[in-house]
Motif scaffolding. Structure first.
Motif: not given
Length: 273
Positions: A27-34
């Motif tokens: 898997c990959i996990v990343y932070l995103a959003g405003s």
């Protein structure tokens, strides 16, 4: 921004602990959003994207305040951590790659119907553009570097242009029939849509209308062009007055048409390159 939000972003191990049900190898996990995009504030949630082979089955845990929303494409899991909401969005590699491939293969060198990307896919891809990996960084970079993010802006221009003429005709119809109340509100909607298209043509692809001002402000900071935001504020801040609405509608239409021509010129370069 609240200090505890900053601490979570700077020390994401706490976030990763909520993912003990997934296999980190695939898997990959990343932070995103405003927050990652620079638009967030002290009340913003933290968006966490989890891309894995299969969407996991997550059991309720009385020690965790959480809720779930399942769609055809993904699973959204909302977790409250010390008063901060963490929005985990799970996508399978199959659906994730499908969205990327749809974006990469868009053909703008045609006068025919442009293939559609779903709203969920568009939102996923836009957020990915500002993503910050916290699991499998090398795999994230490998995927990221093969995505044509410029297509997001060109896609938004093409889609908005398909509704441009219809909305313009509605506005002109209301104006000519002296339905000035409808013309007033339609002119505001019309300008918002054209602004969205123009900013997308210049790389500001966030689909959420609540960030229109922030997108215009960032465009101004990048380009030094102060006229776009000032003219937008001038037109949108006019009050509803019957003795001035005639000129206001005409001025809005004229300015919106000039912006639309600029957007189409940028798209034309893509179509002919």
């Amino acid at each position: 921004m609240r200090n505890n939000v900053k601490n979570l972003l700077n020390n994401p191990n706490v976030i990763i602990e909520y993912l003990n049900h997934i296999n980190y190898d695939d898997c990959i996990v990343y932070l995103a959003g405003s927050l990652m995009e620079g638009f967030g504030n002290s009340t913003s949630d933290i968006d966490v994207y989890v891309i894995c082979d299969a969407i996991p089955s997550i059991e309720q845990d009385e020690n965790i305040t959480q809720s779930f929303l399942q769609s055809e494409q993904n699973l959204i899991r909302n977790v409250i951590h010390e008063g901060i909401r963490l929005d985990f969005e799970y996508w399978t590699w199959n659906e994730f790659n499908k969205a990327i491939n749809s974006l990469n293969r868009l053909n703008f060198k045609t006068n025919e119907y442009i293939e559609r990307i779903s709203d969920d896919e568009y939102d996923l891809l836009h957020r990915l553009k500002f993503g910050r990996p916290i699991v499998n960084l090398e795999k994230f970079e490998e995927v990221y570097n093969h995505i044509d993010f410029d297509n997001l802006g060109h896609y938004r221009v093409a889609v908005e242009n398909e509704s441009y003429q219809g909305l313009l005709e509605d506005l002109q119809g209301a104006y000519l029939s002296e339905d000035f109340g409808s013309a007033f509100f339609l002119s505001r909607l019309f300008l918002d849509r054209v602004m969205t298209s123009y900013l997308a043509a210049n790389g500001e692809t966030n689909p959420n209308t609540k960030w229109l001002y922030r997108k215009a402000l960032r465009y101004q900071e990048k380009t030094g062009d102060t006229s776009l935001l000032s003219k937008y504020i001038e037109l949108q801040s006019q009050s509803f007055e019957l003795d001035t609405i005639n000129e206001l509608v005409k001025e809005t239409i004229k300015y919106a048409q000039s912006l639309n021509l600029k957007s189409q010129s940028i798209l034309k370069v893509k179509q002919t390159s």
